[in-house]
Design an enzyme around this catalytic site. Structure first.
Site, PDB file in Angstrom:
ATOM      1  N   GLU A 239       0.833  -1.208   0.000  1.00  0.00           N
ATOM      2  CA  GLU A 239       0.000   0.000   0.000  1.00  0.00           C
ATOM      3  C   GLU A 239       0.867   1.256   0.000  1.00  0.00           C
ATOM      4  O   GLU A 239       0.482   2.279  -0.583  1.00  0.00           O
ATOM      5  CB  GLU A 239      -0.968   0.002   1.189  1.00  0.00           C
ATOM      6  CG  GLU A 239      -1.966  -1.167   1.222  1.00  0.00           C
ATOM      7  CD  GLU A 239      -2.798  -1.333  -0.059  1.00  0.00           C
ATOM      8  OE1 GLU A 239      -3.107  -0.311  -0.706  1.00  0.00           O
ATOM      9  OE2 GLU A 239      -3.115  -2.488  -0.408  1.00  0.00           O
TER      10      GLU A 239
ATOM     11  N   HIS B  71       1.556   2.140  -3.515  1.00  0.00           N
ATOM     12  CA  HIS B  71       0.424   2.847  -4.136  1.00  0.00           C
ATOM     13  C   HIS B  71       0.412   4.306  -3.692  1.00  0.00           C
ATOM     14  O   HIS B  71       0.220   5.218  -4.502  1.00  0.00           O
ATOM     15  CB  HIS B  71      -0.901   2.208  -3.704  1.00  0.00           C
ATOM     16  CG  HIS B  71      -1.240   0.936  -4.424  1.00  0.00           C
ATOM     17  ND1 HIS B  71      -1.328   0.860  -5.792  1.00  0.00           N
ATOM     18  CD2 HIS B  71      -1.537  -0.314  -3.965  1.00  0.00           C
ATOM     19  CE1 HIS B  71      -1.677  -0.385  -6.144  1.00  0.00           C
ATOM     20  NE2 HIS B  71      -1.803  -1.117  -5.054  1.00  0.00           N
TER      21      HIS B  71
ATOM     22  N   GLU C  31      -0.419  -0.827  -9.850  1.00  0.00           N
ATOM     23  CA  GLU C  31      -0.017  -2.094  -9.263  1.00  0.00           C
ATOM     24  C   GLU C  31       1.478  -2.343  -9.479  1.00  0.00           C
ATOM     25  O   GLU C  31       2.131  -3.012  -8.678  1.00  0.00           O
ATOM     26  CB  GLU C  31      -0.873  -3.212  -9.879  1.00  0.00           C
ATOM     27  CG  GLU C  31      -1.058  -4.431  -9.025  1.00  0.00           C
ATOM     28  CD  GLU C  31      -1.730  -4.189  -7.683  1.00  0.00           C
ATOM     29  OE1 GLU C  31      -2.331  -3.122  -7.445  1.00  0.00           O
ATOM     30  OE2 GLU C  31      -1.628  -5.083  -6.832  1.00  0.00           O
TER      31      GLU C  31
HETATM   32 ZN    ZN Z   1      -2.473  -3.123  -5.023  1.00  0.00          ZN
END
Ligand code: ZN
Length: 518
Positions: A283, A286, A312
């Protein structure tokens, strides 16, 4: 990044930006109350919160579909109804890359929002929410027939959606394009074909080799210490807690509440240390992407990740390629041992490195290792493509699922709950989403290959905790552009070639060939 563009305060581009900014602000407000719902909201507020969300979404939709948007696009030199992807070259020349991309994405958004009839949007949302409830029960009770009518209905609505959005014969193209803009089904079929062959072979060779020992992870790791460790790692990687937060939720996620407020969540399980640790790093990847978008894009629809696949690629590069590397644990193992002395004091770095990279074909996608993971995705891609084009019936789906599991991974789910019913995506009609997970692995490996050439001492630096040059590289090559450059433009511009699964296959073969002495 600064590119000269049309700045006339009263021109059509400026007016479009103003309308766009209002929609973005409303979306961030919606994200804030949605984050609250997933973290701290009391259960009793569910109903009211749904009404609040619906109102915000309709305000966003109103702004994005206003007839004025079409008129302003035309005045700016872009045909609002044209099916072409790019804006005219002369316009790019005149406005510069950023404003031209703004018009390109604004038209795309305008078309998507105006082509879907309000009736269909409403029906999808309602059926999706009831389908998801049906799926929760069906999975709990291992009762696929109970879920079947919902799946049939959602496939029908997805076909309608594809037809409304427009496609040239392949409905799946229109669905995929919602998540991975400008990529076609044929592109995915081509890269996944090569990928599948290489992965099945590698998994087979690993399965024949002696397995690594990860038994020392089968103990208890108190969650407070896990959280402490997660915070240390994420801040060391460059996540700024003045522009974000780490909280707990049922499923880890990252959400942008603004350009300077990108929050992540994770979950902790006393018996699963590596699950929270690596999902926090994931995370963080991201969040760093969203936080790295160029300031000149803030407050516009360009200020976010360009595709789910590229998003991703960022999370998976940090989680797997860096976070599960040997140098990374040379740096972090002493810290981990200091936090968990009783559990890990006597575990050598090498043993830990091997344990967190254990490859084992298994039934559940979200628990899959780096090597087998993409096979779970290819399976879903192949099946959903057949469901959408009608060559596979919902009735035959469980059997087709199990046959592919046997073919790809040589394991067969004993129950549908561990097979076709395991993922939430189809239950709310998200067809075309799955491929982006595996595309992320492919983009990441191809970016990494170029990064290693341009940062020749990156691995030695990771071993000493110096990851800043990597973040700077990602920011200047990828993050700052937001949606200005498409996935295809990024991969071509940075690596010099189109997406090629060979990079990921070579990365895996090198890493796991050594790890399993193949
Ligand atoms: Zn992801």
């Amino acid at each position: 990044m600064s590119v000269a563009g049309e700045t006339a305060a009263d021109g059509p581009v400026a007016r479009l930006k103003k309308l766009d900014n209002e929609a973005v602000l409303l979306e961030h407000i919606a994200a804030a109350i949605s984050w609250d719902q997933e973290t701290y909201m009391p259960q009793g507020a569910v109903e009211e919160r749904a009404h609040q969300q619906a109102l915000l979404q309709s305000l966003v939709h109103e702004r994005n579909t206003a007839p004025e948007i079409g008129e302003l696009l035309a005045a700016a030199g872009v045909d609002p109804g044209a099916d072409e992807q790019d804006v005219p070259a002369a316009l790019v020349e005149k406005l510069g890359e950023v404003d031209a991309a703004f018009l390109r994405e604004k038209r795309r958004q305008f078309q998507h929002s105006t082509r879907l009839p309000a009736r269909l949007v409403r029906e999808l949302a309602e059926t999706g929410s009831r389908g998801q409830n049906a799926w929760i029960t069906a999975r709990k009770e291992n009762d696929y027939p109970q879920f079947r009518p919902w799946l049939e209905k959602l496939i029908g609505l997805s076909r309608e959606t594809a037809d409304a959005l427009g496609h040239s014969g392949e409905r799946y193209d229109a669905l995929l394009d919602q998540y991975e803009p400008y990529m076609t089904t044929a592109d995915v079929v081509s890269v996944f074909g090569t990928l599948r062959e290489g992965l099945v072979d590698l998994v087979q060779r690993i399965s024949d080799a002696p397995q690594v020992d990860d038994s020392f992870l089968n103990t208890r790791f108190p969650v407070d210490q896990q959280e402490e460790m997660s915070r240390r790692v994420m801040t060391a990687l460059g996540y700024d807690l003045d522009r974000g937060r780490l909280d707990r939720s049922a499923h880890p996620f990252t959400t942008a509440l603004g350009a300077h407020d990108v929050r992540i969540t994770t979950r902790y399980d006393e018996e699963l240390l590596t699950s929270s640790l690596f999902s926090t790093i994931h995370e963080t990847g991201h969040a760093l992407y969203e936080l790295g978008v160029g300031e000149d894009l803030h407050g516009t629809l360009l200020a976010e990740g360009t595709s789910l696949g590229i998003h991703e690629s960022q999370s998976r590069m940090w989680e797997n390629m860096i976070g599960r590397s040997r140098p990374f644990w040379q740096r972090w193992m002493p810290d981990l041992q200091a936090v968990f002395p009783r559990q890990l004091r006597d575990v050598p770095v090498e043993a830990f490195y091997r344990a967190v990279n254990k490859v084992q074909p298994s039934l559940i996608r979200v628990e899959a290792d780096e090597v087998t993971y993409s096979l779970h995705i290819i399976l879903r891609f192949e099946l959903e493509q057949q469901l959408i084009n009608g060559t596979l019936s919902v009735e035959d789906l469980p059997e087709a699922w199990n046959a592919k599991m046997k073919e790809f991974l040589d394991v067969v789910p004993p129950r549908n709950a561990e097979g076709v019913l395991q993922d939430v995506h189809w239950s709310f009609g998200a067809f075309g989403y799955f491929p982006t997970y595996a595309l992320g692995n492919l983009y990441a490996a191809q970016f990494l290959n170029t990064m290693e050439k341009q940062l020749p001492s990156m691995w030695e630096e990771i071993a000493t905790g110096k990851t800043r040059p990597i973040l700077d590289w990602l920011r200047s090559n990828i993050h700052q552009y937001g949606k200005v450059r498409s996935a295809r433009q990024l991969i071509r511009g940075i690596t010099g070639t189109d997406l090629d699964p060979g990079f990921f296959l070579r990365y895996l073969t090198d890493k796991y060939g050594e790890l399993y002495s193949l």
